[in-house]
Scaffold this motif. Structure first.
Motif, mmCIF file in Angstrom:
data_model
loop_
_atom_site.group_PDB
_atom_site.id
_atom_site.type_symbol
_atom_site.label_atom_id
_atom_site.label_comp_id
_atom_site.label_asym_id
_atom_site.label_seq_id
_atom_site.Cartn_x
_atom_site.Cartn_y
_atom_site.Cartn_z
ATOM 1 N N GLN A 96 0.836 -1.197 0.000
ATOM 2 C CA GLN A 96 0.000 0.000 0.000
ATOM 3 C C GLN A 96 0.875 1.253 0.000
ATOM 4 O O GLN A 96 0.650 2.167 -0.784
ATOM 5 N N TYR A 97 1.878 1.288 0.856
ATOM 6 C CA TYR A 97 2.758 2.444 0.938
ATOM 7 C C TYR A 97 3.510 2.637 -0.381
ATOM 8 O O TYR A 97 3.637 3.745 -0.873
ATOM 9 N N TYR A 135 1.074 4.014 -3.112
ATOM 10 C CA TYR A 135 0.748 5.426 -2.871
ATOM 11 C C TYR A 135 1.951 6.323 -3.113
ATOM 12 O O TYR A 135 1.829 7.399 -3.689
ATOM 13 N N LYS A 136 3.108 5.890 -2.674
ATOM 14 C CA LYS A 136 4.317 6.687 -2.847
ATOM 15 C C LYS A 136 4.642 6.861 -4.341
ATOM 16 O O LYS A 136 4.966 7.957 -4.783
ATOM 17 N N ARG A 150 2.484 6.609 -6.839
ATOM 18 C CA ARG A 150 1.432 7.416 -7.452
ATOM 19 C C ARG A 150 1.669 8.899 -7.185
ATOM 20 O O ARG A 150 1.552 9.738 -8.082
ATOM 21 N N ASP A 151 2.031 9.244 -5.937
ATOM 22 C CA ASP A 151 2.299 10.631 -5.591
ATOM 23 C C ASP A 151 3.502 11.175 -6.349
ATOM 24 O O ASP A 151 3.485 12.305 -6.824
ATOM 25 N N TYR A 155 -4.352 -3.999 2.749
ATOM 26 C CA TYR A 155 -4.400 -3.270 1.480
ATOM 27 C C TYR A 155 -5.300 -3.980 0.477
ATOM 28 O O TYR A 155 -6.134 -3.359 -0.172
ATOM 29 N N SER A 200 -8.569 -1.970 -2.398
ATOM 30 C CA SER A 200 -7.776 -0.980 -3.103
ATOM 31 C C SER A 200 -7.256 -1.509 -4.427
ATOM 32 O O SER A 200 -7.035 -0.758 -5.355
#
Length: 157
Positions: A7-8, A11-12, A14-15, A104, A109
Motif C-alpha cells: 500500500q505504501y 501510494y508513494k 502514485r504521488d 491493502y 484498493s
C-alpha cells in the motif's frame, strides 16, 4: 515496516508520478513560452520547444524508473532478510508486513493481481496471523511464495 508494504509503495509511486508530471509540464511550458517570447514563432522556437519536450520526457522516465528501482530494492532487502517463514510461526517483522499487505488487498484498493487470491479465506488467514496462531503447511507455503525474491520481480513491472 510500513515503508515496505504494498500500500505504501503504490501510494508513494502514485504521488511521485503526479508530482513529476506536474513539474515536467511546468518546465516544458515555461521553456516553450520563454522561447516564444524571446524568438517569436520561428523554426528556432520549434527546435527549442521540441528539445525541451524531449529532455523533460527523458528526465521524467529516468526519475520514475530510478524511484521504482529504489523502492523495490528496499522491499527485496526486507524480504531476503526476514523470509521464508520457518516452523509455521511468524516473526514480528513478517507478521507486520503480511498484515499491512492483506489490509491493502482486503480494503479493495487493488483487485487485479491479488497474490492472496491463492487462499480460500483471506480474512480468516488475517485473523489467524493477528492472533499469533501457528500456520498450516499450505498457508506457510503460500505466504513463502508471495514473499519470495521471485515475487519481487512481479512487483517491478
Amino acid at each position: 515496516m510500513k515503508e515496505e508494504s504494498l500500500q505504501y509503495i503504490i501510494y508513494k509511486r502514485r504521488d511521485l508520478k503526479f508530482k513529476l508530471k506536474g513539474q515536467t509540464i511546468f518546465l516544458c511550458a515555461v521553456t516553450i513560452i520563454a522561447s516564444l517570447i524571446l524568438n517569436g514563432v520561428t523554426r528556432k522556437t520549434g527546435i527549442i520547444s521540441g528539445s525541451a519536450f524531449i529532455v523533460c520526457l527523458l528526465a521524467y522516465i529516468g526519475v520514475n524508473s530510478l524511484h521504482r528501482k529504489m523502492i523495490i530494492a528496499k522491499r527485496k532487502a526486507i524480504i531476503e532478510t526476514n523470509f521464508p517463514i520457518k516452523n509455521n510461526v511468524l516473526t514480528g517483522v513478517q507478521q507486520e508486513l503480511i498484515l499491512l499487505d492483506i489490509d491493502y488487498f482486503l480494503n479493495g484498493s487493488r483487485q487485479k493481481n491479488d497474490p492472496y487470491s491463492v487462499f480460500t479465506d483471506t480474512a480468516a488467514l488475517k485473523s489467524r496471523i493477528e492472533e499469533g496462531e501457528t500456520l498450516t503447511n499450505t498457508e506457510m507455503k503460500g505466504l513463502n511464495g508471495i514473499y519470495s525474491v521471485e515475487s519481487i520481480k512481479r512487483l517491478g513491472r
